[in-house]
Design a protein around this motif. Structure first.
Motif, PDB file in Angstrom:
ATOM      1  N   ARG A  46       0.834  -1.210   0.000  1.00  0.00           N
ATOM      2  CA  ARG A  46       0.000   0.000   0.000  1.00  0.00           C
ATOM      3  C   ARG A  46       0.862   1.252   0.000  1.00  0.00           C
ATOM      4  O   ARG A  46       0.551   2.236  -0.665  1.00  0.00           O
ATOM      5  CB  ARG A  46      -0.922   0.016   1.210  1.00  0.00           C
ATOM      6  CG  ARG A  46      -2.106  -0.871   1.051  1.00  0.00           C
ATOM      7  CD  ARG A  46      -3.114  -0.596   2.127  1.00  0.00           C
ATOM      8  NE  ARG A  46      -4.244  -1.503   1.976  1.00  0.00           N
ATOM      9  CZ  ARG A  46      -5.346  -1.397   2.668  1.00  0.00           C
ATOM     10  NH1 ARG A  46      -5.480  -0.448   3.560  1.00  0.00           N
ATOM     11  NH2 ARG A  46      -6.327  -2.240   2.477  1.00  0.00           N
ATOM     12  N   ALA A  47       1.941   1.222   0.759  1.00  0.00           N
ATOM     13  CA  ALA A  47       2.822   2.395   0.819  1.00  0.00           C
ATOM     14  C   ALA A  47       3.478   2.641  -0.534  1.00  0.00           C
ATOM     15  O   ALA A  47       3.588   3.785  -0.974  1.00  0.00           O
ATOM     16  CB  ALA A  47       3.885   2.198   1.911  1.00  0.00           C
ATOM     17  N   SER A  48       3.901   1.573  -1.197  1.00  0.00           N
ATOM     18  CA  SER A  48       4.549   1.758  -2.491  1.00  0.00           C
ATOM     19  C   SER A  48       3.532   2.176  -3.562  1.00  0.00           C
ATOM     20  O   SER A  48       3.854   2.943  -4.474  1.00  0.00           O
ATOM     21  CB  SER A  48       5.293   0.490  -2.940  1.00  0.00           C
ATOM     22  OG  SER A  48       4.390  -0.569  -3.155  1.00  0.00           O
ATOM     23  N   GLU A  49       2.282   1.701  -3.442  1.00  0.00           N
ATOM     24  CA  GLU A  49       1.236   2.112  -4.392  1.00  0.00           C
ATOM     25  C   GLU A  49       0.885   3.583  -4.194  1.00  0.00           C
ATOM     26  O   GLU A  49       0.710   4.316  -5.167  1.00  0.00           O
ATOM     27  CB  GLU A  49      -0.019   1.255  -4.209  1.00  0.00           C
ATOM     28  CG  GLU A  49       0.118  -0.149  -4.741  1.00  0.00           C
ATOM     29  CD  GLU A  49      -1.096  -1.011  -4.413  1.00  0.00           C
ATOM     30  OE1 GLU A  49      -2.032  -0.508  -3.784  1.00  0.00           O
ATOM     31  OE2 GLU A  49      -1.087  -2.186  -4.826  1.00  0.00           O
ATOM     32  N   SER A  50       0.806   4.030  -2.957  1.00  0.00           N
ATOM     33  CA  SER A  50       0.473   5.434  -2.707  1.00  0.00           C
ATOM     34  C   SER A  50       1.635   6.346  -3.056  1.00  0.00           C
ATOM     35  O   SER A  50       1.430   7.507  -3.407  1.00  0.00           O
ATOM     36  CB  SER A  50       0.048   5.638  -1.262  1.00  0.00           C
ATOM     37  OG  SER A  50       1.131   5.392  -0.383  1.00  0.00           O
ATOM     38  N   ALA A  51       2.842   5.866  -3.019  1.00  0.00           N
ATOM     39  CA  ALA A  51       4.006   6.669  -3.391  1.00  0.00           C
ATOM     40  C   ALA A  51       4.025   6.880  -4.903  1.00  0.00           C
ATOM     41  O   ALA A  51       4.536   7.891  -5.399  1.00  0.00           O
ATOM     42  CB  ALA A  51       5.284   5.997  -2.931  1.00  0.00           C
ATOM     43  N   ARG A  52       3.497   5.929  -5.651  1.00  0.00           N
ATOM     44  CA  ARG A  52       3.470   6.045  -7.123  1.00  0.00           C
ATOM     45  C   ARG A  52       2.412   7.049  -7.576  1.00  0.00           C
ATOM     46  O   ARG A  52       2.538   7.654  -8.614  1.00  0.00           O
ATOM     47  CB  ARG A  52       3.156   4.686  -7.756  1.00  0.00           C
ATOM     48  CG  ARG A  52       4.262   3.698  -7.625  1.00  0.00           C
ATOM     49  CD  ARG A  52       3.906   2.444  -8.360  1.00  0.00           C
ATOM     50  NE  ARG A  52       4.667   1.332  -7.818  1.00  0.00           N
ATOM     51  CZ  ARG A  52       4.385   0.070  -8.021  1.00  0.00           C
ATOM     52  NH1 ARG A  52       3.352  -0.256  -8.758  1.00  0.00           N
ATOM     53  NH2 ARG A  52       5.120  -0.877  -7.513  1.00  0.00           N
ATOM     54  N   ASP A  53       1.348   7.165  -6.786  1.00  0.00           N
ATOM     55  CA  ASP A  53       0.242   8.063  -7.189  1.00  0.00           C
ATOM     56  C   ASP A  53       0.569   9.516  -6.996  1.00  0.00           C
ATOM     57  O   ASP A  53       1.323  10.098  -6.506  1.00  0.00           O
ATOM     58  CB  ASP A  53      -1.035   7.734  -6.397  1.00  0.00           C
ATOM     59  CG  ASP A  53      -1.548   6.346  -6.746  1.00  0.00           C
ATOM     60  OD1 ASP A  53      -1.248   5.866  -7.832  1.00  0.00           O
ATOM     61  OD2 ASP A  53      -2.265   5.772  -5.886  1.00  0.00           O
TER      62      ASP A  53
END
Length: 53
Positions: A46-53
């Motif tokens: 989740r942290a890596s997905e939110s960092a991409r957004d």
């Protein structure tokens, strides 16, 4: 001789239950470890997905 027999009657089941108890605790510890690793992986994703957004 009678006291030795009574001691064995008490000691043998105690050892059996102790071994079962420690085995169950080990199993529970393994399950908690697996659960915590799963939570960590999900949070990391989740942290890596939110960092991409």
């Amino acid at each position: 001789m009678f006291a030795t027999g009574m001691g064995l009657v008490a000691a043998i089941p105690a050892v059996i239950f102790y071994n079962k108890f420690t085995g169950d605790l080990t199993k529970l510890g393994d399950q908690l470890d697996t659960f915590s690793q799963d939570v960590l992986v999900r949070l990391s994703r989740r942290a890596s997905e939110s960092a991409r957004d």
